[in-house]
Design a protein around this motif. Structure first.
Motif, short mmCIF file in Angstrom:
data_model
loop_
_atom_site.label_atom_id
_atom_site.label_comp_id
_atom_site.label_asym_id
_atom_site.label_seq_id
_atom_site.Cartn_x
_atom_site.Cartn_y
_atom_site.Cartn_z
N PRO A 46 -10.80 -51.28 45.80
CA PRO A 46 -10.30 -49.92 45.58
C PRO A 46 -9.40 -49.42 46.72
O PRO A 46 -9.43 -49.95 47.82
CB PRO A 46 -11.59 -49.10 45.52
N VAL A 47 -8.61 -48.40 46.39
CA VAL A 47 -7.73 -47.75 47.37
C VAL A 47 -8.02 -46.25 47.34
O VAL A 47 -8.01 -45.64 46.27
CB VAL A 47 -6.24 -47.99 47.03
N LYS A 48 -8.27 -45.67 48.50
CA LYS A 48 -8.59 -44.24 48.59
C LYS A 48 -7.45 -43.52 49.27
O LYS A 48 -6.98 -43.94 50.33
CB LYS A 48 -9.90 -44.04 49.35
N PHE A 60 -9.07 -38.87 46.21
CA PHE A 60 -8.56 -39.52 45.00
C PHE A 60 -8.64 -41.02 45.26
O PHE A 60 -8.02 -41.52 46.18
CB PHE A 60 -7.12 -39.09 44.72
N GLU A 61 -9.41 -41.72 44.44
CA GLU A 61 -9.66 -43.14 44.67
C GLU A 61 -9.23 -43.96 43.46
O GLU A 61 -9.66 -43.70 42.34
CB GLU A 61 -11.14 -43.38 44.97
N CYS A 62 -8.40 -44.95 43.71
CA CYS A 62 -8.00 -45.90 42.67
C CYS A 62 -9.03 -47.03 42.67
O CYS A 62 -9.05 -47.85 43.59
CB CYS A 62 -6.60 -46.45 42.95
N CYS A 82 -8.99 -44.31 38.03
CA CYS A 82 -9.18 -43.57 39.28
C CYS A 82 -10.29 -42.52 39.15
O CYS A 82 -10.67 -42.13 38.05
CB CYS A 82 -7.88 -42.87 39.68
N ALA A 83 -10.75 -42.06 40.29
CA ALA A 83 -11.74 -40.99 40.35
C ALA A 83 -11.25 -39.92 41.31
O ALA A 83 -10.83 -40.23 42.43
CB ALA A 83 -13.09 -41.53 40.81
N VAL A 84 -11.28 -38.67 40.86
CA VAL A 84 -10.94 -37.55 41.72
C VAL A 84 -12.21 -36.73 41.95
O VAL A 84 -13.00 -36.53 41.03
CB VAL A 84 -9.82 -36.67 41.10
N GLU A 85 -12.40 -36.31 43.18
CA GLU A 85 -13.59 -35.50 43.50
C GLU A 85 -13.23 -34.43 44.52
O GLU A 85 -12.50 -34.69 45.47
CB GLU A 85 -14.71 -36.38 44.04
N GLU A 200 0.57 -37.41 42.42
CA GLU A 200 1.74 -38.26 42.23
C GLU A 200 2.46 -38.50 43.55
O GLU A 200 2.87 -39.63 43.85
CB GLU A 200 2.68 -37.60 41.21
N GLN A 201 2.61 -37.44 44.34
CA GLN A 201 3.28 -37.56 45.64
C GLN A 201 2.53 -38.51 46.57
O GLN A 201 3.14 -39.37 47.22
CB GLN A 201 3.39 -36.17 46.27
N GLN A 202 1.21 -38.38 46.62
CA GLN A 202 0.42 -39.22 47.50
C GLN A 202 0.41 -40.68 47.04
O GLN A 202 0.42 -41.59 47.86
CB GLN A 202 -1.01 -38.69 47.58
#
Length: 246
Positions: A46-48, A60-62, A82-85, A200-202
Motif C-alpha cells: 500500500p501507499v499512504k 488517504f491510503e491506496c 483506497c481508504a479515506v479516514e 487528486e492533487q496529492q
C-alpha cells in the motif's frame, strides 16, 4: 559483440536468439501482458498519502493497484482501491472506501533507455458504499473536539455552534464551521466531494515525486534486448508492446 556478462548462460542464449530473429525481420515487438505488469506493480502497495482537513487529521491510503490497458486508447490505466479516514481526537468521524482511476500515456526514450508515463490524469474518484463506510454527526464531533465540561455546558446553554467552534479553532472558525456542516446531512458522498480536489492533487504529486518511469535493466534479458534495439512503446490489444521498428 554484446556486454552480456551480467546475464546467466540461458538468458545470454535468449538474447542471441532474439538478436538473430530481430535481424531477419521475424521479431518486430515484445509484449507485456496485464498480468506481467501487475506482478511488477503489486509490491509498491500500500501507499499512504497525507490528506489535510479543517478539523482533526486525515489520511488517504491506496491499498491495492491494478494496471489495465483499454483497447481503444494508447493509455495505461491504474485502478486503485483506497481508504479515506478522518479522525478527531483519536476517533474516526468519517471513513470510506474509494475507487480511483489514473491513466497515463507510455513513452520510450531510447537515449536514456527509459520508459516514462506522461500526461498523467486522475480520471475517476468514486465512492464505494460498503460496510467500511462510517460517518458521525456534528454533535458527536463537537463533543470530541471541545473539552468535556465545556461540551456539556454548550448543550445545556444552547451555545451556538459558531461559538463552540471558536474554542477549538484558532482563527479558522468560518472554515471549520462550513466543513462540519457537511456532516449535518450524514452524506458520505458530499464529504468525499469536498476532499476530491485535494485527493487528486496529492495523488498526482505522489506520482511525480516517484518519477513516473522505469529504466530498463541489463539484468533482465528482455529488457537488455530492447534497451539496445528498441524504438517505441505503445498499448495494443491489451498489452504493452515494445517495438523494434519505428
Amino acid at each position: 559483440m554484446l556486454a552480456l556478462s551480467q546475464l546467466n548462460w540461458q538468458d545470454k542464449l535468449h538474447v542471441l536468439v532474439g538478436y538473430c530473429l530481430l535481424k531477419t525481420g521475424r521479431l518486430t515487438f515484445d509484449a507485456f501482458s496485464e498480468a506481467e505488469l501487475n506482478d511488477i506493480v503489486r509490491p509498491y502497495f500500500p501507499v499512504k498519502i497525507p490528506l489535510e482537513v479543517p478539523i482533526g487529521e486525515g489520511s488517504f491510503e491506496c491499498l491495492e493497484g491494478q494496471l489495465t490497458m483499454p483497447v481503444s486508447t494508447n493509455r495505461l490505466t491504474l485502478q486503485l482501491f483506497c481508504a479515506v479516514e478522518i479522525r478527531a481526537l483519536g476517533s474516526a468521524i468519517y471513513r470510506a472506501h474509494v475507487a480511483v482511476s489514473i491513466s497515463a500515456l507510455p513513452n520510450y526514450y531510447p537515449a536514456s533507455r527509459t520508459l516514462r508515463f506522461t500526461d498523467v490524469k486522475v480520471d475517476v474518484v468514486h465512492l464505494l458504499n460498503d460496510r467500511y463506510s462510517l460517518i458521525k454527526d456534528t454533535q458527536f464531533i463537537i463533543d470530541k473536539l471541545i473539552p468535556g465540561p465545556l461540551s456539556g455546558l454548550s448543550s445545556l446553554l444552547g451555545q451556538p455552534l459558531r461559538s463552540a467552534l471558536s474554542i477549538v479553532t484558532a482563527g479558522s472558525t468560518e472554515h471549520a464551521l462550513a466543513y462540519l456542516q457537511l456532516y449535518l446531512q450524514g452524506n458520505t458522498q458530499r464529504i468525499l466531494d469536498y476532499h476530491k480536489p485535494k485527493i487528486e492533487q496529492q495523488l498526482l504529486r505522489e506520482l511525480e515525486s516517484r518519477a513516473v518511469g522505469y529504466t530498463l535493466s541489463d539484468n533482465v534479458w528482455r529488457e537488455f534486448l530492447f534497451a539496445r534495439w528498441g524504438k517505441r512503446v505503445v498499448v495494443e490489444e491489451k498489452s504493452l508492446r515494445f517495438y523494434f521498428t519505428e
